[in-house]
Structures are given as C-alpha cells and as structure tokens.
Design an enzyme around this catalytic site. Sequence first.
Site, PDB file in Angstrom:
ATOM      1  N   GLU A 194       0.823  -1.207   0.000  1.00 27.77           N
ATOM      2  CA  GLU A 194       0.000   0.000   0.000  1.00 27.77           C
ATOM      3  C   GLU A 194       0.860   1.262   0.000  1.00 27.77           C
ATOM      4  O   GLU A 194       0.494   2.269  -0.628  1.00 27.77           O
ATOM      5  CB  GLU A 194      -0.943  -0.002   1.203  1.00 27.77           C
ATOM      6  N   ASP A 207       3.927  -4.599  -5.998  1.00 27.80           N
ATOM      7  CA  ASP A 207       4.467  -5.857  -5.480  1.00 27.80           C
ATOM      8  C   ASP A 207       5.986  -5.809  -5.398  1.00 27.80           C
ATOM      9  O   ASP A 207       6.589  -6.050  -4.345  1.00 27.80           O
ATOM     10  CB  ASP A 207       4.075  -7.027  -6.397  1.00 27.80           C
TER      11      ASP A 207
END
Length: 367
Positions: A235, A289
């Site tokens: 995030e 990621d």
Amino acid sequence: MLLSIPGRLFGPEQPAAGSAVFAAMDDIGLRITTEDGRHLAPTNSQLQLRYAGFDGKHWQLSWSEGDRHWALLFDDAAAIAAIEHEPPAGLREAVAGLLASRRRGSMRRGLGLSAIGLWLALPLLLLVALFVAARPLSGWLAGFVPLQQEVKLGDWFFDQQKAGLDLITDTPANAALEAIGARLSEGSAYPFRWHVVRDPTLNAFAIPGGIVVVHSGLILAADSADELAGVIAHEIEHVEQRHSLRAMLREAGLRLAVAAVIGDFGIAGSAAGQLSSLSFSRDSEREADELGLQRLARAGIDPDGMLRLFAKLDAESKGQAPPAWLASHPTTPERIARLRERIGQLPSTPRRPLAIDWPAVQSSLGS
C-alpha cells in the site's frame, strides 16, 4: 427533335408578370407565337440558358434583337428532362455548363449543410469527447498535483469518509500498525498516517497523500506482523508511485482532478467516491508488489510475509467471493509465482525482527 415548352414570355409589350405561351424548340431554335399574334424565332446561337426563379428550379432562355430583350421562363419537368437528355444543337455546351453548375451548387449546399450540422452538433461532440477523455485526462493531470496538494486531497477525502468508518484508536493494533508503517516509510517525502477500522472484511487501502487504512479483519487474518507488513509495504508503494492518486482522479473525473491541481476542494463536491473500491492496472499491481518487496528487504523485514499472506488470502477465496482486498488487488497463481521468484532475486540483507506481541495485537481487536 421537336419540343413543346409551356412557359411565360417576358419582353417588349408583355405584361409585367409575363404571358403564357407554348414554344416549339428544335435544333435550329425557338418558335413562339405571342398572344397578340407576333412570331418570334431566335436561333439557338442567339439563346442564353440559365437557372432562374426563386428556388432556382426554373430554366430561362433569353435573347436579344437589337435593343429589345426577351426571356422565356419555364419549369416543365418533361421539357427540362428532354433538354438535359438530348440538348438541341447549339445548346449542348450551355446545357453541360448549366448541369455542371447545378452539381457544384449541390455540393456546396451539401458542404454548407454539413458545416451547419457540425457547428450545431459541436457542443454535443465536445461533451462526448470530454466524457470519453475525462478518465484518462484526469489520470494524466495527477502528474501536475504538487505533493502538498496531494496531502490536502487525502485529508479532505478522509474527512469526508470518516463519519462512515468505525475507527479504532489507542490499542496495541494501532501501535503495531504505526511501528510497522514507520519502519517501512522511513525517509519518505510523504507524511504517512495510519488508521485501523473495525470491519471484519479483509481489506486495506491507501489514500493519496499517505493515509493508509487497515481493516481489523485483515489484522486478525494475518499470522504475524511480517504478514501484515507485506500488505503495508504494498500500500505504501501505491502512494509513493501515485497509483492511488491516479486511480482516484480517473474514477472521480475532471472536477476532482482540477480541484487537486489548484488546491480548491470546494469545487469538488462529493466527487471522490469510495476509494476502498478502486482498482489498479496490472502494471500498477506488479510495480507495487516488486517495489514493496524491495522496501521490506531494506527495512529488514522478512519479505516472505507478503507472499504468505497473499497465498493465504488467495486460497481462502477459492469457490467464494474474494476478500475485499483481493477484489481490488487480484491475486493469481502467476502473481504468487512471480513474487516467489522476485524474493529469490533480492539481495541478502540483515533481518531485524519486528518486536511486536502479535497475539496481544489480535486480542486487542477481539475475535
């Protein structure tokens, strides 16, 4: 060829509105007998042909005899069609020119009508173009939002959403989230703020400007602080790479984008919508990621935690609706395999375990 042409004759001693006559026409010329018995016989070489009448649908044959001028005006469809099909000798060039002039006129009228139609439709076309381009244009405008304005946007949005959130404060869960977030965001230009919401859904989302919201259900689903850290690192990268900002502006449209650029959120109204339901492109997910894994490694946190939680959430969603976090961050076997490969490629870095009593964190949230 002999044609009978009904029409009106204009000229000397004729009424102002002309007189009705029948003219005979052949390859030599016209032969007309007037109402007062005079005979007119101009040759075709004397005749001039043009369109006439208010609507341009009449044909006019005119000629002169000294200073006396005559004109025969007619609109008989059969006569006109016959002349067009087989012009009399001496008038072929005049008829060809007249027909060419009509084609040019039709083309000009068509272009004129098209131009008028385009002009009248332009406002609608502009609205359609704006509607179609609003989302990509809004995302593009994100690049012009200063960081300070982005932070203000995040605060403005969170203030709008806060009333609908069951915020949890002053618990070990809050302390754990802040400790993990501070470790992972060290050195960032963003002033990250961390919030825990009592909500059983497995969800977390990042608001532009550095606000990260984590649902209690996700904390309860994680088996360790390292697993939660994997989601937090992901995030954080959505914020750092401005994925959240671009997604919000694309979803909300130009009004919010302009408000974010100029810093006046009074013009945005309720345009922000629900950020927790935003989705990101595959490229954005892949970037979050891979950069998130690197962030974990730099912070000395086991990057396997991200892989373990992603795999667990993916496995638990089989055969049923996916958790809320997976709905906007889709996990696939290919993605998990790529994460495993990237973890194997990370440089070896010292691990600094998170000194967090995880059972106490989860107990503070209840079951």
